[in-house]
Design a protein around this motif. Sequence first.
Motif, short mmCIF file in Angstrom:
data_model
loop_
_atom_site.label_atom_id
_atom_site.label_comp_id
_atom_site.label_asym_id
_atom_site.label_seq_id
_atom_site.Cartn_x
_atom_site.Cartn_y
_atom_site.Cartn_z
N HIS A 162 0.83 -1.21 0.00
CA HIS A 162 0.00 0.00 0.00
C HIS A 162 0.86 1.26 0.00
CE1 HIS A 162 -3.69 2.23 0.53
NE2 HIS A 162 -3.19 2.86 1.58
N LYS A 163 0.47 2.22 -0.83
CA LYS A 163 1.30 3.42 -1.00
C LYS A 163 0.90 4.57 -0.07
CE LYS A 163 3.48 1.47 -4.42
NZ LYS A 163 4.78 0.85 -4.14
N GLY A 164 -0.31 4.56 0.47
CA GLY A 164 -0.78 5.68 1.28
C GLY A 164 -0.46 5.53 2.75
N ILE A 165 -1.04 6.44 3.56
CA ILE A 165 -0.87 6.39 5.02
C ILE A 165 -1.75 5.27 5.58
CG2 ILE A 165 -1.06 7.66 7.19
CD1 ILE A 165 -0.93 10.25 5.60
N LEU A 166 -1.16 4.48 6.46
CA LEU A 166 -1.88 3.38 7.11
C LEU A 166 -1.84 3.55 8.63
CD1 LEU A 166 -0.84 0.04 5.34
CD2 LEU A 166 -3.16 0.83 5.71
N LEU A 167 -2.97 3.36 9.28
CA LEU A 167 -3.02 3.29 10.74
C LEU A 167 -3.73 1.99 11.08
CD1 LEU A 167 -2.59 4.65 13.51
CD2 LEU A 167 -4.86 5.66 13.26
N VAL A 168 -2.99 1.06 11.68
CA VAL A 168 -3.51 -0.30 11.90
C VAL A 168 -3.41 -0.66 13.38
CG1 VAL A 168 -3.32 -2.73 11.27
CG2 VAL A 168 -2.74 -0.97 9.58
N VAL A 169 -4.57 -0.92 13.99
CA VAL A 169 -4.58 -1.49 15.35
C VAL A 169 -4.30 -2.98 15.22
CG1 VAL A 169 -5.94 -1.95 17.41
CG2 VAL A 169 -6.27 0.20 16.17
N THR A 170 -3.24 -3.44 15.84
CA THR A 170 -2.93 -4.87 15.80
C THR A 170 -2.09 -5.25 17.01
OG1 THR A 170 -1.96 -6.67 14.51
CG2 THR A 170 -0.84 -4.55 14.38
N HIS A 171 -2.28 -6.49 17.45
CA HIS A 171 -1.44 -7.08 18.50
C HIS A 171 -0.67 -8.27 17.94
CE1 HIS A 171 -3.71 -4.55 21.17
NE2 HIS A 171 -4.83 -5.19 20.92
N ASN A 172 -0.78 -8.49 16.63
CA ASN A 172 -0.16 -9.67 16.03
C ASN A 172 1.33 -9.44 15.84
OD1 ASN A 172 0.75 -11.32 13.52
ND2 ASN A 172 -1.11 -12.32 14.22
N GLY A 181 -10.61 -7.58 23.50
CA GLY A 181 -9.50 -8.06 24.33
C GLY A 181 -9.91 -8.27 25.77
N GLU A 182 -10.73 -7.34 26.30
CA GLU A 182 -11.20 -7.47 27.68
C GLU A 182 -12.09 -8.70 27.85
OE1 GLU A 182 -11.34 -2.92 29.37
OE2 GLU A 182 -12.75 -3.46 27.79
N LYS A 183 -12.93 -8.96 26.84
CA LYS A 183 -13.79 -10.15 26.91
C LYS A 183 -12.97 -11.44 26.91
CE LYS A 183 -17.93 -8.13 24.79
NZ LYS A 183 -18.85 -8.14 23.63
N PRO A 210 -7.30 -18.26 21.69
CA PRO A 210 -7.25 -17.52 22.95
C PRO A 210 -6.52 -16.18 22.84
CG PRO A 210 -5.66 -19.32 22.99
CD PRO A 210 -6.49 -19.50 21.76
N THR A 211 -5.63 -16.01 21.84
CA THR A 211 -4.86 -14.77 21.74
C THR A 211 -5.59 -13.69 20.95
OG1 THR A 211 -3.71 -15.56 19.76
CG2 THR A 211 -2.65 -15.97 21.88
N SER A 212 -6.76 -14.01 20.35
CA SER A 212 -7.44 -13.01 19.53
C SER A 212 -7.83 -11.81 20.39
CB SER A 212 -8.69 -13.61 18.88
OG SER A 212 -9.64 -13.99 19.85
N HIS A 213 -7.55 -10.63 19.89
CA HIS A 213 -7.82 -9.33 20.55
C HIS A 213 -6.90 -9.06 21.74
CE1 HIS A 213 -11.46 -9.05 18.11
NE2 HIS A 213 -11.89 -10.19 18.61
N LEU A 214 -6.08 -10.03 22.18
CA LEU A 214 -5.23 -9.79 23.35
C LEU A 214 -4.03 -8.93 22.97
CD1 LEU A 214 -4.99 -13.25 25.18
CD2 LEU A 214 -6.60 -11.38 25.61
N ASP A 215 -3.67 -7.98 23.85
CA ASP A 215 -2.45 -7.20 23.59
C ASP A 215 -1.23 -8.10 23.79
OD1 ASP A 215 -1.45 -6.99 26.44
OD2 ASP A 215 -3.38 -6.01 26.69
N THR A 216 -0.08 -7.61 23.32
CA THR A 216 1.12 -8.45 23.30
C THR A 216 1.57 -8.83 24.71
OG1 THR A 216 2.44 -6.43 23.09
CG2 THR A 216 2.00 -7.66 21.08
N TYR A 217 1.34 -7.95 25.69
CA TYR A 217 1.75 -8.26 27.07
C TYR A 217 0.94 -9.44 27.61
CZ TYR A 217 3.42 -3.54 26.31
OH TYR A 217 4.02 -2.45 25.76
N THR A 218 -0.35 -9.45 27.30
CA THR A 218 -1.20 -10.54 27.76
C THR A 218 -0.88 -11.83 27.01
OG1 THR A 218 -2.91 -8.90 28.23
CG2 THR A 218 -3.58 -11.20 28.25
N GLN A 219 -0.55 -11.72 25.72
CA GLN A 219 -0.14 -12.91 24.97
C GLN A 219 1.07 -13.58 25.62
OE1 GLN A 219 0.36 -12.12 20.70
NE2 GLN A 219 -1.31 -10.66 20.79
N ILE A 220 2.03 -12.77 26.03
CA ILE A 220 3.24 -13.31 26.68
C ILE A 220 2.90 -13.91 28.04
CG2 ILE A 220 5.48 -12.67 27.67
CD1 ILE A 220 5.63 -10.58 25.31
#
Length: 579
Positions: free
Chosen positions: A203-213, A447-449, A470-480
């Motif tokens: 993608h050539k444009g500006i991207l803002l992506v929420v992700t914990h992957n 993530g809270e759910k 189980p890791t879906s929506h979890l932030d990286t700290y919780t994944q670890i």
Amino acid sequence: MIKVENLSFAFPQKELYKNISFTLEEAQHCAFIGTSGSGKSTLIDILMDPERYLYDGMLEIAPTCTIGYVSQFSQPDKSQETTVFEYIGEKFIKIQNEINSILTEMETATDIDPLLEKYQLALDAFDSMGGDDYESNINKKLNLADLMKLKEVRVSDLSGGEFKLIQVMKEMLNSPDLMIMDEPDVFLDFENLNALKHLINSHKGILLVVTHNRYLLNHCFNKIIHLENMEIQEFDGRYIEYNFSLLQTKIELQELAVAEEEEIKRNDNIIDNLRAIATYNSEASRGKALKARVKFQERLEARRIKAPFVDIKQPVIRFGVDHEIEDTVVISVNDYSIAFDELLLENVNFEIKSTDKVALIGPNGTGKTTLLREIYKNNHDSIEINADVKVAYLSQLQGEMLKDSNTILEEFIEAGFTTYDEIRSYLSNYGFEGEIVNQKIESMSGGEKNMLQLAKVAASKANVLLLDEPTSHLDTYTQIALEKAIEDYQGAILMISHDFYSVVNGMDYVLIIDDKTIRKMSMRKFRKMIYASHFDKDYLETEQQKKSVETKIEVALKNTDFELAKVLVEELEELIKRL
């Protein structure tokens, strides 16, 4: 450019941001990270529709700025008859049809001038969209994602993961100035995740992506925006470099904290001596000296190091068991088959022993969730569960195990807790503190759910855990934290996951779906298979060396050996350059 300056916003029950500032500039691919419930999705809503929100501060977005958006909760419309090609090119096909309709009308019209003007306006709109190349561009994106086979498939027949990728392509084809995606990776299998990586990187444009992957974070972004504790931190560079900078800061802060602690102890001793002297010597100068020392101590305490982005409180997840089972088979699947519109699985046979930790791997839509659910329900002739087994289940469909109309307190009373104080104490380990426990579950983030599900699973003390994504929506700290809980658990786990790191860091082996059946694969072979397909040949070895050095740094910090930690950091920096 998008500019946010000194923005503050709060809901009645929770303050989300306090004077946060950041910018998004041309060609930046930005990962938006932060712990669950910190307000990432709300900030996206504010960027997309600022008029809906009463916030303090400044938000600058050009009036002509176009925004594309992919939601984390999008699902295909099962009644939709359009093909994938028609869905992606919808805007272009609509104008193209309009142009053809005008041309047909012109063939019989007596007054052609108004139609010529209408025709020219439609042509100009089509050209400004890059309409001449739209078919070619759709084909390029489908090829890039290795999904050309879906071109003539109906959208209603797509899996959730396939539809998410098609949505991404559609939004990208419209060439927005800013493209926002909220957890586009959730539930994608590894092949589709890799396709998403290719789409993001092209993608050539500006991207803002929420992700914990962690796979996407390590391979897709050149800027990080980190939201934590109502504050924001910007970092220009890759996620792996951002983590390295946090580690450097952590070492510096811990070294300073140790020095400050020693200074505070010395001052405490002086105050204790002055107080002891004051008991038998009432000279005014002695009292003044004591007061001065106490004030100095208060100043030391006040300036203790605070680091909201380094010292993030991680949840404490512990999977205990009420009743351990000796080394024996706890789940037996014999000649299992499942079919819906078509045969998904047949002649499936496997056994899981009492301490096995097993990942169930396979593409979206191959029957994994159905198999896990039937093991949980234990009413299928092909599935046998040991009589001593107590099973706990985490569902990717969060409403299956959580009641949205419940408050958090009500949910855990129904789960067997006897007092609200007991629940509050228990849930504080999972980051649920204060008034949040009185909120309804329907108001929680994804993530809270999932954290609530993990808390319920842990509270069950079951000796077999069935975990579906189980890791879906979890932030990286919780994944670890989850990986650590899995490592320490004394029972058996069967886990569906497309998160590569959770699988290789926590599982003993994988059960992989292949040609409508399931075969066992060692973790060593699985790692090599994934790395051979998606990484340079030396990447696996370098990543293992990196993990080994990071472990040595953790040990050095525990022993307050800061000189060794700094030497190891230099070694780590060289490894990161190779990744």
